[in-house]
Design a protein around this motif. Structure first.
Motif, PDB file in Angstrom:
ATOM      1  N   SER A  24      49.774  37.485  37.710  1.00 52.46           N
ATOM      2  CA  SER A  24      48.815  38.375  37.271  1.00 52.46           C
ATOM      3  C   SER A  24      48.901  39.857  37.747  1.00 52.46           C
ATOM      4  O   SER A  24      49.196  39.850  39.138  1.00 52.46           O
ATOM      5  N   LEU A  28      42.868  38.196  41.562  1.00 55.75           N
ATOM      6  CA  LEU A  28      41.704  37.669  41.292  1.00 55.75           C
ATOM      7  C   LEU A  28      40.554  37.961  42.341  1.00 55.75           C
ATOM      8  O   LEU A  28      40.776  37.504  43.432  1.00 55.75           O
ATOM      9  N   ASP A  29      39.331  38.303  42.008  1.00 56.06           N
ATOM     10  CA  ASP A  29      38.479  38.140  43.109  1.00 56.06           C
ATOM     11  C   ASP A  29      37.660  37.029  43.313  1.00 56.06           C
ATOM     12  O   ASP A  29      38.223  36.002  42.846  1.00 56.06           O
ATOM     13  N   ARG A  31      34.926  35.529  42.619  1.00 53.97           N
ATOM     14  CA  ARG A  31      34.152  34.573  41.531  1.00 53.97           C
ATOM     15  C   ARG A  31      35.098  34.264  40.400  1.00 53.97           C
ATOM     16  O   ARG A  31      35.293  33.115  40.076  1.00 53.97           O
ATOM     17  N   ALA A  32      36.145  35.093  40.104  1.00 53.12           N
ATOM     18  CA  ALA A  32      37.442  34.757  39.292  1.00 53.12           C
ATOM     19  C   ALA A  32      38.272  33.538  40.007  1.00 53.12           C
ATOM     20  O   ALA A  32      38.612  32.640  39.354  1.00 53.12           O
ATOM     21  N   HIS A  35      36.458  30.258  39.758  1.00 58.16           N
ATOM     22  CA  HIS A  35      36.535  29.660  38.104  1.00 58.16           C
ATOM     23  C   HIS A  35      38.017  29.153  37.793  1.00 58.16           C
ATOM     24  O   HIS A  35      38.196  28.162  37.160  1.00 58.16           O
ATOM     25  N   PHE A  36      38.917  30.072  38.372  1.00 63.18           N
ATOM     26  CA  PHE A  36      40.512  29.542  38.167  1.00 63.18           C
ATOM     27  C   PHE A  36      40.650  28.194  38.932  1.00 63.18           C
ATOM     28  O   PHE A  36      41.376  27.585  38.179  1.00 63.18           O
ATOM     29  N   GLY A  91      43.668  36.249  46.187  1.00 62.60           N
ATOM     30  CA  GLY A  91      43.659  36.294  44.808  1.00 62.60           C
ATOM     31  C   GLY A  91      45.125  36.779  44.429  1.00 62.60           C
ATOM     32  O   GLY A  91      45.467  36.869  43.160  1.00 62.60           O
ATOM     33  N   HIS A 163      46.604  29.405  32.793  1.00 63.75           N
ATOM     34  CA  HIS A 163      44.986  29.543  32.737  1.00 63.75           C
ATOM     35  C   HIS A 163      44.924  30.797  31.939  1.00 63.75           C
ATOM     36  O   HIS A 163      45.707  31.761  32.041  1.00 63.75           O
ATOM     37  N   LEU A 165      42.893  33.099  32.343  1.00 60.55           N
ATOM     38  CA  LEU A 165      42.341  34.475  33.214  1.00 60.55           C
ATOM     39  C   LEU A 165      43.789  35.139  33.591  1.00 60.55           C
ATOM     40  O   LEU A 165      43.522  36.182  33.927  1.00 60.55           O
TER      41      LEU A 165
END
Length: 322
Positions: A24, A28-29, A31-32, A35-36, A91, A163, A165
């Protein structure tokens, strides 16, 4: 049905960690990341933002009925479940781990699956477990028909890399590493120790540990994830330095080659930030030999020196234009 096996009966814990860059462009923060890594609906992802962003997935279980690797050729059949989990650091760096614990002996007959499901992450042998032969076999790697922890870890890693995301656009190219480990019980009254640590070819590292009898397998897995993370960081930065052609390439080209290290990696070096305190002294062994932090600091200083050298002409130009 006998009660679930407790940690004190486990004499051997084995695992493999796969480590690599998250595909990516943007990290990713928190929250992400949560979820990930939500691999199961019934258990939350553990997320911490201090001293760095860290997310740990719940364990997933894979049922197995197969042979364990053993260097003496013994056919050690085991039944039970292998635990697997994933870790995301800042992240940016993704790891997947598959691991199990095994007792010194198990039942002579196969039990109903309910017997094994209440013992997550435990593989029971038929009869006695040849502990030393299996430990060496796991470090050597599986042969045909034997349990392959790396395959389970790689499967989880592949699942996460697909994923939605992720944009599949990593900020730089890098290779993944494999970190294979075994932990045997330390003699009564003795603390944890590292028996052997090796850097093998094809991005493989192996480590053999001794840990107290009551040490939880998840804590040992956490230690090995930390070792694997920092080994990957060091390996990746050293490779960047090697391919940057310092002193041979033009200054701007060298800076461009090293910039990903500055932007994405240098701030990640925090050994034992989340290692169980009873196991954190093992890092001191690796600081003496092979000297992880010494090599890291040397590499970081080379990068900073190169950036400083390239800044001098720019400063001169700025002063001359006044």
């Amino acid at each position: 049905m006998r009660p679930p096996t407790d940690a004190a009966t486990v004499v051997l814990t084995c695992g493999e960690v796969r480590t690599g860059l998250l595909p990516s462009f943007q990290p990713l923060d928190s929250r992400a990341a949560a979820h990930f890594l939500q691999l199961r609906a019934d258990e939350r992802v553990r997320v911490s933002e201090r001293p760095q962003l860290y997310a740990l997935s719940p364990d997933t279980l894979t049922g197995v009925d197969c042979r364990l690797p053993a260097v003496d050729g013994a056919k050690v059949r085991v039944v039970g479940t292998v635990a697997a989990r994933a870790v995301l650091t800042e992240g940016r760096v993704l790891q997947a781990t598959a691991y199990f614990g095994a007792p010194a002996a198990g039942p002579d007959r196969r039990q109903p699956w309910g017997h094994y499901l209440v013992r997550p992450g435990l593989l029971e042998p038929f009869g006695r477990l040849p502990e030393q032969a299996v430990a060496k076999g796991v470090l050597r790697g599986p042969q045909k028909g034997e349990l392959d922890l790396g395959l389970i870890a790689e499967g989880l890693l592949g699942q996460l890399r697909r994923h939605p995301l992720l944009d599949q656009n990593a900020p730089f190219k890098s290779a993944g590493t494999r970190f294979r480990w075994v932990a045997r019980r330390a003699p009564d009254g003795e603390g944890p120790s590292i028996t052997r640590f090796t850097l093998a070819e094809d991005q493989l590292r192996t480590v053999e540990l001794r840990v107290p009898a009551a040490q939880e397998a998840s804590a040992v897995a956490g230690l090995c994830e930390d070792l694997a993370l920092h080994d990957w960081l060091l390996t990746t930065v050293v490779r960047m330095l090697d391919t940057s052609r310092l002193g041979a390439a033009g200054g701007a080209a060298a800076v461009l080659a090293l910039r990903p290290a500055v932007d994405h990696l240098l701030h990640l070096w925090m050994p034992t930030a989340r290692v169980d305190r009873t196991l954190s002294p093992l890092w001191e062994v690796l600081e003496r030999e092979p000297g992880f932090s010494r090599q890291w600091q040397t590499s970081v200083q080379r990068i900073r020196d190169q950036l400083a050298l390239q800044a001098i002409p720019l400063l001169r130009e700025a002063l001359a234009s006044r």
